[in-house]
Design a protein around this motif. Structure first.
Motif, mmCIF file in Angstrom:
data_model
loop_
_atom_site.group_PDB
_atom_site.id
_atom_site.type_symbol
_atom_site.label_atom_id
_atom_site.label_comp_id
_atom_site.label_asym_id
_atom_site.label_seq_id
_atom_site.Cartn_x
_atom_site.Cartn_y
_atom_site.Cartn_z
ATOM 1 N N ASN A 1 -3.477 6.140 6.396
ATOM 2 C CA ASN A 1 -4.348 4.976 6.335
ATOM 3 C C ASN A 1 -5.437 5.258 5.306
ATOM 4 O O ASN A 1 -6.069 6.308 5.356
ATOM 5 N N THR B 1 0.845 -1.195 0.000
ATOM 6 C CA THR B 1 0.000 0.000 0.000
ATOM 7 C C THR B 1 0.880 1.246 0.000
ATOM 8 O O THR B 1 0.514 2.272 -0.573
ATOM 9 N N ALA C 1 0.919 4.417 -2.493
ATOM 10 C CA ALA C 1 -0.370 4.695 -3.134
ATOM 11 C C ALA C 1 -0.698 6.181 -2.988
ATOM 12 O O ALA C 1 -0.242 6.840 -2.049
ATOM 13 N N SER D 1 -10.988 1.157 3.765
ATOM 14 C CA SER D 1 -11.423 0.110 2.839
ATOM 15 C C SER D 1 -12.452 0.666 1.869
ATOM 16 O O SER D 1 -13.075 1.696 2.112
ATOM 17 N N LEU E 1 -2.704 2.831 -7.187
ATOM 18 C CA LEU E 1 -1.984 1.842 -6.401
ATOM 19 C C LEU E 1 -0.533 1.712 -6.879
ATOM 20 O O LEU E 1 -0.094 2.477 -7.737
#
Length: 163
Positions: A42, A6, A9, A45, A107
């Motif tokens: 962070n 991650t 990203a 989702s 990504l």
């Protein structure tokens, strides 16, 4: 299967974008102007969940569950507070409106071969429902918490080699 981190990203915010009755496609975002939201910690989702519809009939010993409308939920994004970042400033401004905004997630899965490899992307529209600051404990930096209520399908664009 290729694993990728991650880390690296990038999340972008675009302009206000109207909902539509059909699913969005990549072409719907082609003329968008993107502003990166910096200092991400962070990304939360993202993805659809069907709402359950349950029914209990007297003649059956088991409740039945059907799939109802889909929801991509709320993406909870955490950044380090950066009062000079154009993306964070845009998200703060978006929270003050009733509009949906275009979002883009890039990504880090670009192929290692090809003439112009490009990573996969995700694009959607969402309302910025809340923007709050968390100060936590002494050995920390202030956090900017963004709640993005996703109001569309998530357009998935596959990574390419560019060939």
């Amino acid at each position: 299967m290729s694993l990728f981190p991650t880390a690296g990203a990038k999340l972008y915010i675009g302009r206000a974008k109207a909902q539509k009755s059909a699913d969005f496609t990549e072409a719907d975002f082609s003329s968008e102007t993107w502003t990166e939201i910096a200092d991400l910690e962070n990304l939360g989702s993202l993805g659809d969940t069907s709402q359950p519809i349950t029914v209990a009939h007297i003649g059956y010993p088991r409740e039945r569950t059907l799939k109802g409308v889909r929801s991509a939920g709320t993406m909870e994004v955490i950044c380090s507070v950066n009062n000079e970042d154009a993306g964070q400033i845009a998200a703060l401004a978006a929270e003050k409106t009733k509009h949906d905004y275009a979002f883009r997630l890039v990504l880090t899965d670009a192929p290692e071969t090809g003439s112009a490899p490009a990573p996969s992307e995700r694009m959607w529209i969402a309302k910025v429902m809340s923007v709050s600051e968390a100060y936590d404990e002494a050995n920390n930096v202030p956090k900017l918490n963004l709640s993005l209520a996703v109001n569309s399908n998530v357009v998935k664009i596959a990574a390419t080699t560019g060939d």
